[in-house]
Motif scaffolding. Structure first.
Motif, PDB file in Angstrom:
ATOM      1  N   SER A 330       0.834  -1.201   0.000  1.00 55.76           N
ATOM      2  CA  SER A 330       0.000   0.000   0.000  1.00 55.76           C
ATOM      3  C   SER A 330       0.870   1.253   0.000  1.00 55.76           C
ATOM      4  O   SER A 330       1.808   1.369   0.804  1.00 55.76           O
ATOM      5  CB  SER A 330      -0.914   0.021   1.236  1.00 55.76           C
ATOM      6  OG  SER A 330      -1.794   1.125   1.208  1.00 55.76           O
ATOM      7  N   ILE A 331       0.557   2.187  -0.923  1.00 55.42           N
ATOM      8  CA  ILE A 331       1.266   3.463  -0.972  1.00 55.42           C
ATOM      9  C   ILE A 331       0.264   4.581  -1.244  1.00 55.42           C
ATOM     10  O   ILE A 331      -0.896   4.328  -1.590  1.00 55.42           O
ATOM     11  CB  ILE A 331       2.374   3.485  -2.057  1.00 55.42           C
ATOM     12  CG1 ILE A 331       1.774   3.293  -3.458  1.00 55.42           C
ATOM     13  CG2 ILE A 331       3.433   2.449  -1.760  1.00 55.42           C
ATOM     14  CD1 ILE A 331       2.777   3.518  -4.583  1.00 55.42           C
ATOM     15  N   GLY A 332       0.712   5.820  -1.095  1.00 64.97           N
ATOM     16  CA  GLY A 332      -0.163   6.957  -1.353  1.00 64.97           C
ATOM     17  C   GLY A 332       0.569   8.273  -1.166  1.00 64.97           C
ATOM     18  O   GLY A 332       1.749   8.297  -0.782  1.00 64.97           O
ATOM     19  N   PRO A 333      -0.107   9.393  -1.430  1.00 69.26           N
ATOM     20  CA  PRO A 333       0.491  10.712  -1.234  1.00 69.26           C
ATOM     21  C   PRO A 333       0.419  11.147   0.232  1.00 69.26           C
ATOM     22  O   PRO A 333      -0.170  10.454   1.070  1.00 69.26           O
ATOM     23  CB  PRO A 333      -0.380  11.615  -2.114  1.00 69.26           C
ATOM     24  CG  PRO A 333      -1.726  10.963  -2.047  1.00 69.26           C
ATOM     25  CD  PRO A 333      -1.471   9.479  -1.980  1.00 69.26           C
ATOM     26  N   GLU A 334       0.999  12.292   0.522  1.00 67.28           N
ATOM     27  CA  GLU A 334       0.991  12.843   1.879  1.00 67.28           C
ATOM     28  C   GLU A 334      -0.357  13.506   2.163  1.00 67.28           C
ATOM     29  O   GLU A 334      -0.761  14.448   1.481  1.00 67.28           O
ATOM     30  CB  GLU A 334       2.111  13.873   2.035  1.00 67.28           C
ATOM     31  CG  GLU A 334       2.230  14.475   3.427  1.00 67.28           C
ATOM     32  CD  GLU A 334       2.923  13.550   4.413  1.00 67.28           C
ATOM     33  OE1 GLU A 334       2.838  13.819   5.619  1.00 67.28           O
ATOM     34  OE2 GLU A 334       3.557  12.558   3.983  1.00 67.28           O
ATOM     35  N   ILE A 335      -1.054  13.000   3.176  1.00 65.16           N
ATOM     36  CA  ILE A 335      -2.339  13.578   3.606  1.00 65.16           C
ATOM     37  C   ILE A 335      -2.201  14.009   5.055  1.00 65.16           C
ATOM     38  O   ILE A 335      -1.812  13.213   5.915  1.00 65.16           O
ATOM     39  CB  ILE A 335      -3.487  12.572   3.428  1.00 65.16           C
ATOM     40  CG1 ILE A 335      -3.666  12.229   1.942  1.00 65.16           C
ATOM     41  CG2 ILE A 335      -4.784  13.124   4.002  1.00 65.16           C
ATOM     42  CD1 ILE A 335      -4.716  11.188   1.665  1.00 65.16           C
ATOM     43  N   ARG A 336      -2.491  15.246   5.324  1.00 59.75           N
ATOM     44  CA  ARG A 336      -2.368  15.799   6.683  1.00 59.75           C
ATOM     45  C   ARG A 336      -3.736  15.894   7.354  1.00 59.75           C
ATOM     46  O   ARG A 336      -4.736  16.204   6.719  1.00 59.75           O
ATOM     47  CB  ARG A 336      -1.735  17.193   6.620  1.00 59.75           C
ATOM     48  CG  ARG A 336      -0.450  17.275   5.823  1.00 59.75           C
ATOM     49  CD  ARG A 336       0.757  16.845   6.623  1.00 59.75           C
ATOM     50  NE  ARG A 336       1.986  16.850   5.816  1.00 59.75           N
ATOM     51  CZ  ARG A 336       2.733  17.934   5.598  1.00 59.75           C
ATOM     52  NH1 ARG A 336       2.352  19.109   6.081  1.00 59.75           N
ATOM     53  NH2 ARG A 336       3.842  17.848   4.884  1.00 59.75           N
ATOM     54  N   ASN A 337      -3.766  15.638   8.651  1.00 63.22           N
ATOM     55  CA  ASN A 337      -4.964  15.780   9.485  1.00 63.22           C
ATOM     56  C   ASN A 337      -6.191  15.080   8.896  1.00 63.22           C
ATOM     57  O   ASN A 337      -7.255  15.681   8.728  1.00 63.22           O
ATOM     58  CB  ASN A 337      -5.278  17.265   9.707  1.00 63.22           C
ATOM     59  CG  ASN A 337      -4.147  18.001  10.384  1.00 63.22           C
ATOM     60  OD1 ASN A 337      -3.642  17.556  11.416  1.00 63.22           O
ATOM     61  ND2 ASN A 337      -3.729  19.115   9.804  1.00 63.22           N
TER      62      ASN A 337
END
Length: 365
Positions: A330-337
Protein backbone atom coordinates in the motif's frame (compact mmCIF):
# COMPACT_ATOMS: atom_id res chain seq x y z
CA UNK A 1 -5.72 3.99 -10.74
CA UNK A 2 -7.98 5.36 -13.50
CA UNK A 3 -5.33 7.87 -14.54
CA UNK A 4 -2.60 5.28 -14.98
CA UNK A 5 -4.96 3.01 -16.93
CA UNK A 6 -5.62 5.91 -19.29
CA UNK A 7 -2.02 7.17 -19.46
CA UNK A 8 -0.50 6.40 -22.92
CA UNK A 9 3.00 6.68 -21.44
CA UNK A 10 2.37 4.10 -18.68
CA UNK A 11 3.87 0.66 -19.26
CA UNK A 12 1.90 -2.15 -17.69
CA UNK A 13 0.39 -5.57 -18.19
CA UNK A 14 -3.31 -6.38 -17.78
CA UNK A 15 -4.91 -4.29 -15.01
CA UNK A 16 -7.90 -4.80 -12.77
CA UNK A 17 -9.21 -1.67 -11.03
CA UNK A 18 -11.02 -2.45 -7.80
CA UNK A 19 -13.16 0.42 -6.47
CA UNK A 20 -14.90 -0.09 -3.13
CA UNK A 21 -17.47 2.00 -1.28
CA UNK A 22 -17.79 3.10 2.36
CA UNK A 23 -14.15 2.52 3.28
CA UNK A 24 -14.32 5.30 5.85
CA UNK A 25 -17.71 4.33 7.31
CA UNK A 26 -17.41 0.63 7.88
CA UNK A 27 -15.50 -1.06 5.03
CA UNK A 28 -18.82 -2.44 3.80
CA UNK A 29 -17.74 -2.47 0.16
CA UNK A 30 -14.77 -4.72 0.88
CA UNK A 31 -16.77 -6.81 3.36
CA UNK A 32 -19.44 -7.62 0.78
CA UNK A 33 -17.05 -8.15 -2.14
CA UNK A 34 -17.22 -11.47 -3.94
CA UNK A 35 -13.58 -12.54 -4.01
CA UNK A 36 -14.14 -14.74 -7.04
CA UNK A 37 -14.49 -11.58 -9.15
CA UNK A 38 -10.80 -10.80 -8.67
CA UNK A 39 -8.44 -12.52 -11.10
CA UNK A 40 -5.14 -10.78 -10.29
CA UNK A 41 -2.92 -11.85 -7.40
CA UNK A 42 -0.81 -8.72 -6.95
CA UNK A 43 -2.50 -5.67 -5.44
CA UNK A 44 -1.23 -2.11 -5.04
CA UNK A 45 -3.55 -0.54 -2.49
CA UNK A 46 -3.73 3.23 -3.10
CA UNK A 47 -4.60 4.18 0.46
CA UNK A 48 -1.54 5.38 2.33
CA UNK A 49 -1.31 8.84 3.88
CA UNK A 50 2.46 9.30 4.23
CA UNK A 51 4.78 10.23 1.36
CA UNK A 52 7.80 7.95 1.18
CA UNK A 53 6.20 5.28 3.35
CA UNK A 54 5.25 1.82 2.15
CA UNK A 55 2.58 0.19 4.29
CA UNK A 56 2.89 -3.56 4.74
CA UNK A 57 0.46 -4.16 7.61
CA UNK A 58 -2.43 -2.64 9.56
CA UNK A 59 -4.67 -3.15 12.58
CA UNK A 60 -8.03 -4.83 12.67
CA UNK A 61 -11.02 -3.04 14.10
CA UNK A 62 -14.63 -3.12 15.22
CA UNK A 63 -17.30 -0.76 16.52
CA UNK A 64 -19.82 -1.03 19.32
CA UNK A 65 -23.04 0.96 19.73
CA UNK A 66 -24.60 1.30 23.18
CA UNK A 67 -28.13 2.55 23.76
CA UNK A 68 -29.09 3.84 27.19
CA UNK A 69 -32.73 4.57 27.99
CA UNK A 70 -33.47 7.98 29.49
CA UNK A 71 -36.36 9.02 31.68
CA UNK A 72 -37.06 12.69 32.33
CA UNK A 73 -38.69 14.87 34.93
CA UNK A 74 -39.78 18.47 35.42
CA UNK A 75 -37.02 21.02 35.91
CA UNK A 76 -36.39 22.56 39.31
CA UNK A 77 -38.15 25.86 39.93
CA UNK A 78 -35.76 28.80 39.69
CA UNK A 79 -33.19 26.98 37.53
CA UNK A 80 -31.76 28.48 34.33
CA UNK A 81 -30.79 26.65 31.09
CA UNK A 82 -27.11 26.69 30.11
CA UNK A 83 -25.02 25.34 27.28
CA UNK A 84 -21.40 24.30 27.75
CA UNK A 85 -19.30 23.95 24.61
CA UNK A 86 -15.93 22.23 24.41
CA UNK A 87 -14.08 23.29 21.26
CA UNK A 88 -10.69 24.11 19.78
CA UNK A 89 -9.29 20.57 19.87
CA UNK A 90 -7.41 19.07 16.94
CA UNK A 91 -9.40 15.85 16.74
CA UNK A 92 -7.99 13.63 14.04
CA UNK A 93 -7.90 10.00 12.92
CA UNK A 94 -8.56 7.48 15.68
CA UNK A 95 -5.89 5.16 14.25
CA UNK A 96 -3.21 7.42 12.83
CA UNK A 97 -3.32 10.07 15.58
CA UNK A 98 -4.37 8.10 18.67
CA UNK A 99 -0.78 7.77 19.93
CA UNK A 100 -0.49 11.56 20.29
CA UNK A 101 -2.93 11.61 23.22
CA UNK A 102 -5.00 14.39 21.68
CA UNK A 103 -7.89 15.71 23.71
CA UNK A 104 -11.28 14.00 23.44
CA UNK A 105 -14.08 16.57 23.67
CA UNK A 106 -16.58 14.05 25.07
CA UNK A 107 -14.22 13.06 27.87
CA UNK A 108 -13.49 16.69 28.73
CA UNK A 109 -17.20 17.52 28.82
CA UNK A 110 -18.02 14.58 31.08
CA UNK A 111 -15.16 15.26 33.48
CA UNK A 112 -16.25 18.88 33.82
CA UNK A 113 -19.87 17.92 34.53
CA UNK A 114 -18.79 15.31 37.09
CA UNK A 115 -16.62 17.93 38.80
CA UNK A 116 -19.74 20.07 39.19
CA UNK A 117 -21.65 17.15 40.70
CA UNK A 118 -18.77 16.48 43.09
CA UNK A 119 -19.22 20.07 44.28
CA UNK A 120 -22.87 19.11 44.93
CA UNK A 121 -24.31 21.50 42.37
CA UNK A 122 -27.90 20.68 41.46
CA UNK A 123 -27.11 20.06 37.81
CA UNK A 124 -30.05 18.88 35.71
CA UNK A 125 -28.64 17.40 32.51
CA UNK A 126 -30.79 17.80 29.40
CA UNK A 127 -28.43 16.54 26.70
CA UNK A 128 -24.83 15.75 25.87
CA UNK A 129 -23.67 15.45 22.26
CA UNK A 130 -20.23 15.14 20.71
CA UNK A 131 -18.23 13.52 17.95
CA UNK A 132 -19.42 12.80 14.42
CA UNK A 133 -17.60 9.73 13.04
CA UNK A 134 -16.63 6.38 14.49
CA UNK A 135 -13.05 6.74 13.26
CA UNK A 136 -12.42 10.35 14.34
CA UNK A 137 -11.31 11.67 17.73
CA UNK A 138 -14.08 14.03 18.91
CA UNK A 139 -12.97 17.65 18.62
CA UNK A 140 -16.19 19.30 19.87
CA UNK A 141 -18.90 18.42 22.37
CA UNK A 142 -21.92 20.17 23.86
CA UNK A 143 -23.81 19.76 27.11
CA UNK A 144 -27.13 21.46 27.84
CA UNK A 145 -28.21 21.53 31.47
CA UNK A 146 -30.00 23.57 34.12
CA UNK A 147 -28.63 25.04 37.33
CA UNK A 148 -30.09 27.21 40.08
CA UNK A 149 -29.30 30.79 39.18
CA UNK A 150 -27.07 31.22 42.24
CA UNK A 151 -24.90 28.28 41.13
CA UNK A 152 -23.92 29.71 37.74
CA UNK A 153 -20.89 31.68 39.09
CA UNK A 154 -19.71 28.53 40.88
CA UNK A 155 -20.01 26.59 37.62
CA UNK A 156 -17.88 29.17 35.85
CA UNK A 157 -15.21 28.77 38.53
CA UNK A 158 -15.30 25.00 38.11
CA UNK A 159 -14.91 25.35 34.35
CA UNK A 160 -11.94 27.69 34.75
CA UNK A 161 -10.26 25.28 37.15
CA UNK A 162 -10.88 22.26 34.97
CA UNK A 163 -9.75 24.10 31.83
CA UNK A 164 -6.43 24.94 33.45
CA UNK A 165 -6.00 21.28 34.38
CA UNK A 166 -6.87 20.06 30.89
CA UNK A 167 -4.41 22.48 29.32
CA UNK A 168 -1.72 21.18 31.65
CA UNK A 169 -2.57 17.60 30.64
CA UNK A 170 -2.65 18.27 26.90
CA UNK A 171 0.27 20.69 26.79
CA UNK A 172 1.30 21.80 23.31
CA UNK A 173 -0.80 19.11 21.64
CA UNK A 174 -4.10 21.00 22.03
CA UNK A 175 -3.26 24.59 23.04
CA UNK A 176 -6.49 26.05 21.61
CA UNK A 177 -8.90 24.18 23.88
CA UNK A 178 -11.84 26.28 25.07
CA UNK A 179 -14.75 25.55 27.41
CA UNK A 180 -17.49 28.12 26.94
CA UNK A 181 -20.59 28.49 29.12
CA UNK A 182 -23.59 30.47 27.88
CA UNK A 183 -27.10 30.99 29.19
CA UNK A 184 -29.93 29.97 26.87
CA UNK A 185 -33.34 31.46 26.40
CA UNK A 186 -35.76 29.21 28.26
CA UNK A 187 -38.26 27.19 26.29
CA UNK A 188 -40.41 24.09 26.33
CA UNK A 189 -37.61 21.91 24.93
CA UNK A 190 -35.43 22.80 27.94
CA UNK A 191 -37.93 22.04 30.69
CA UNK A 192 -37.48 18.26 30.89
CA UNK A 193 -34.03 17.23 32.17
CA UNK A 194 -33.00 13.64 32.77
CA UNK A 195 -33.80 12.20 36.12
CA UNK A 196 -30.82 11.84 38.44
CA UNK A 197 -30.46 8.09 37.90
CA UNK A 198 -30.34 8.42 34.10
CA UNK A 199 -27.93 11.37 34.31
CA UNK A 200 -25.52 9.51 36.57
CA UNK A 201 -25.63 6.27 34.57
CA UNK A 202 -24.82 8.12 31.36
CA UNK A 203 -22.05 10.31 32.75
CA UNK A 204 -20.32 7.53 34.65
CA UNK A 205 -20.48 5.18 31.66
CA UNK A 206 -18.89 7.82 29.42
CA UNK A 207 -16.27 8.49 32.08
CA UNK A 208 -15.51 4.79 32.46
CA UNK A 209 -15.18 3.87 28.78
CA UNK A 210 -11.45 3.84 27.96
CA UNK A 211 -10.05 6.18 25.35
CA UNK A 212 -6.59 6.23 23.80
CA UNK A 213 -3.68 3.81 23.57
CA UNK A 214 -4.18 0.64 25.62
CA UNK A 215 -1.13 -1.39 24.53
CA UNK A 216 2.01 -1.01 22.42
CA UNK A 217 3.31 -3.76 20.16
CA UNK A 218 5.90 -6.09 21.63
CA UNK A 219 7.18 -7.02 18.17
CA UNK A 220 7.22 -3.71 16.27
CA UNK A 221 8.84 -0.82 18.18
CA UNK A 222 6.69 2.31 18.26
CA UNK A 223 3.57 0.62 16.84
CA UNK A 224 0.33 1.01 18.76
CA UNK A 225 -1.10 -2.48 19.23
CA UNK A 226 -4.47 -1.80 20.85
CA UNK A 227 -6.59 1.32 21.35
CA UNK A 228 -10.13 2.50 21.93
CA UNK A 229 -11.86 5.64 20.69
CA UNK A 230 -14.88 7.06 22.51
CA UNK A 231 -16.19 8.43 19.25
CA UNK A 232 -19.78 9.68 19.43
CA UNK A 233 -22.53 10.42 21.93
CA UNK A 234 -25.96 11.64 20.86
CA UNK A 235 -28.86 12.38 23.21
CA UNK A 236 -32.46 12.01 22.16
CA UNK A 237 -35.71 12.39 24.09
CA UNK A 238 -35.79 8.85 25.47
CA UNK A 239 -32.32 7.48 24.85
CA UNK A 240 -28.62 8.22 24.52
CA UNK A 241 -26.52 6.50 21.85
CA UNK A 242 -22.78 5.97 22.36
CA UNK A 243 -20.41 4.72 19.63
CA UNK A 244 -16.95 3.41 20.36
CA UNK A 245 -14.29 2.22 17.92
CA UNK A 246 -11.80 -0.49 18.89
CA UNK A 247 -8.55 -1.30 17.08
CA UNK A 248 -5.82 -3.87 17.53
CA UNK A 249 -3.26 -5.77 15.48
CA UNK A 250 -3.92 -8.73 17.80
CA UNK A 251 -7.49 -9.91 17.33
CA UNK A 252 -7.94 -11.46 20.83
CA UNK A 253 -6.94 -8.08 22.29
CA UNK A 254 -9.48 -6.36 20.03
CA UNK A 255 -12.25 -8.63 21.31
CA UNK A 256 -11.09 -8.09 24.92
CA UNK A 257 -11.46 -4.30 24.58
CA UNK A 258 -14.83 -4.75 22.92
CA UNK A 259 -15.91 -6.93 25.85
CA UNK A 260 -14.61 -4.40 28.39
CA UNK A 261 -16.58 -1.57 26.80
CA UNK A 262 -19.67 -3.78 26.66
CA UNK A 263 -19.36 -4.60 30.38
CA UNK A 264 -19.11 -0.92 31.34
CA UNK A 265 -22.18 -0.07 29.29
CA UNK A 266 -24.19 -3.06 30.57
CA UNK A 267 -23.40 -2.06 34.17
CA UNK A 268 -24.89 1.34 33.32
CA UNK A 269 -28.07 -0.36 32.10
CA UNK A 270 -27.42 0.00 28.38
CA UNK A 271 -28.00 -2.46 25.58
CA UNK A 272 -24.98 -2.97 23.33
CA UNK A 273 -24.79 -3.91 19.67
CA UNK A 274 -21.42 -5.35 18.66
CA UNK A 275 -20.65 -4.82 14.99
CA UNK A 276 -18.66 -7.21 12.83
CA UNK A 277 -14.91 -6.90 13.17
CA UNK A 278 -12.59 -6.55 10.21
CA UNK A 279 -9.24 -8.37 10.32
CA UNK A 280 -5.79 -6.89 10.47
CA UNK A 281 -3.14 -7.31 7.80
CA UNK A 282 -0.05 -9.13 9.06
CA UNK A 283 3.22 -7.56 7.83
CA UNK A 284 5.37 -9.55 5.40
CA UNK A 285 8.52 -7.56 4.56
CA UNK A 286 9.72 -10.44 2.34
CA UNK A 287 6.71 -10.16 0.01
CA UNK A 288 7.72 -9.96 -3.70
CA UNK A 289 5.60 -6.86 -4.37
CA UNK A 290 7.08 -5.12 -1.33
CA UNK A 291 10.59 -5.84 -2.59
CA UNK A 292 9.63 -4.54 -6.04
CA UNK A 293 8.22 -1.36 -4.53
CA UNK A 294 11.41 -0.79 -2.52
CA UNK A 295 13.47 -1.25 -5.70
CA UNK A 296 11.36 1.33 -7.56
CA UNK A 297 11.69 3.89 -4.75
CA UNK A 298 15.44 3.35 -4.66
CA UNK A 299 15.76 3.88 -8.41
CA UNK A 300 13.39 6.85 -8.67
CA UNK A 301 14.12 8.77 -5.48
CA UNK A 302 17.62 7.64 -4.53
CA UNK A 303 16.60 6.18 -1.19
CA UNK A 304 14.64 3.33 0.24
CA UNK A 305 11.15 3.94 1.59
CA UNK A 306 10.27 3.18 5.18
CA UNK A 307 8.35 -0.09 5.50
CA UNK A 308 5.61 0.43 8.03
CA UNK A 309 2.68 -1.25 9.72
CA UNK A 310 0.04 1.18 10.92
CA UNK A 311 -2.60 1.23 13.63
CA UNK A 312 -5.29 2.46 11.25
CA UNK A 313 -7.52 0.04 9.35
CA UNK A 314 -7.10 -0.71 5.65
CA UNK A 315 -9.13 -2.98 3.39
CA UNK A 316 -6.10 -5.21 2.82
CA UNK A 317 -6.92 -7.61 5.66
CA UNK A 318 -10.46 -8.10 4.41
CA UNK A 319 -9.29 -8.65 0.85
CA UNK A 320 -6.74 -11.21 2.01
CA UNK A 321 -9.53 -13.12 3.72
CA UNK A 322 -11.36 -13.30 0.38
CA UNK A 323 -8.25 -13.91 -1.76
CA UNK A 324 -5.70 -15.55 0.59
CA UNK A 325 -2.91 -15.82 -2.02
CA UNK A 326 -2.98 -12.10 -2.86
CA UNK A 327 0.36 -10.25 -2.55
CA UNK A 328 -0.35 -6.72 -1.30
CA UNK A 329 1.45 -3.44 -0.75
CA UNK A 330 0.00 0.00 0.00
CA UNK A 331 1.27 3.46 -0.97
CA UNK A 332 -0.16 6.96 -1.35
CA UNK A 333 0.49 10.71 -1.23
CA UNK A 334 0.99 12.84 1.88
CA UNK A 335 -2.34 13.58 3.61
CA UNK A 336 -2.37 15.80 6.68
CA UNK A 337 -4.96 15.78 9.48
CA UNK A 338 -7.22 13.08 8.02
CA UNK A 339 -10.81 12.88 9.30
CA UNK A 340 -10.86 16.49 10.43
CA UNK A 341 -11.92 19.81 8.86
CA UNK A 342 -8.20 20.52 8.40
CA UNK A 343 -7.62 17.52 6.10
CA UNK A 344 -5.46 18.36 3.10
CA UNK A 345 -3.14 16.70 0.59
CA UNK A 346 0.42 17.79 -0.22
CA UNK A 347 0.20 18.44 -3.96
CA UNK A 348 3.89 17.87 -4.65
CA UNK A 349 3.66 14.37 -3.17
CA UNK A 350 0.91 13.35 -5.60
CA UNK A 351 3.34 13.41 -8.55
CA UNK A 352 5.88 11.28 -6.68
CA UNK A 353 3.15 8.84 -5.72
CA UNK A 354 1.95 8.61 -9.34
CA UNK A 355 5.45 8.03 -10.67
CA UNK A 356 5.99 5.27 -8.11
CA UNK A 357 2.78 3.54 -9.23
CA UNK A 358 3.87 3.76 -12.87
CA UNK A 359 7.33 2.51 -11.96
CA UNK A 360 6.17 -0.60 -10.16
CA UNK A 361 3.67 -1.41 -12.91
CA UNK A 362 6.46 -1.20 -15.46
CA UNK A 363 8.55 -3.61 -13.38
CA UNK A 364 5.64 -6.05 -13.28
CA UNK A 365 4.78 -5.77 -16.99
Amino acid sequence: AMAVADDPDAVHGPLELLMTIDEETGLTGAMDLDGSLIKGRIMINLDTEEDGQVYIGCAGGADSTAELSISRRTALIGSVPLKMTVRGLKGGHSGVDIHENRGNAIKITVRTLLAALEKELELDLISIDGGSKHNAIPREAFAVFRLPGASVPVMREIIDTKLAGFKEELGSMDPDLEIVLEQLEDGENLEKPMNIHARDRLLHALNGIPHGVLAMSREVPGLVETSNNLAVVNTEETRAVVITSHRSSVMPSLFAVQSQVRSICVLAGATVEVHDAYPGWKPNPDSPIVKTMVEVYREQFGKEPELKAIHAGLECGLLLEKVPDMDIVSIGPEIRNPHSPDERVQISSVQRFYEAVKGVLAKLA
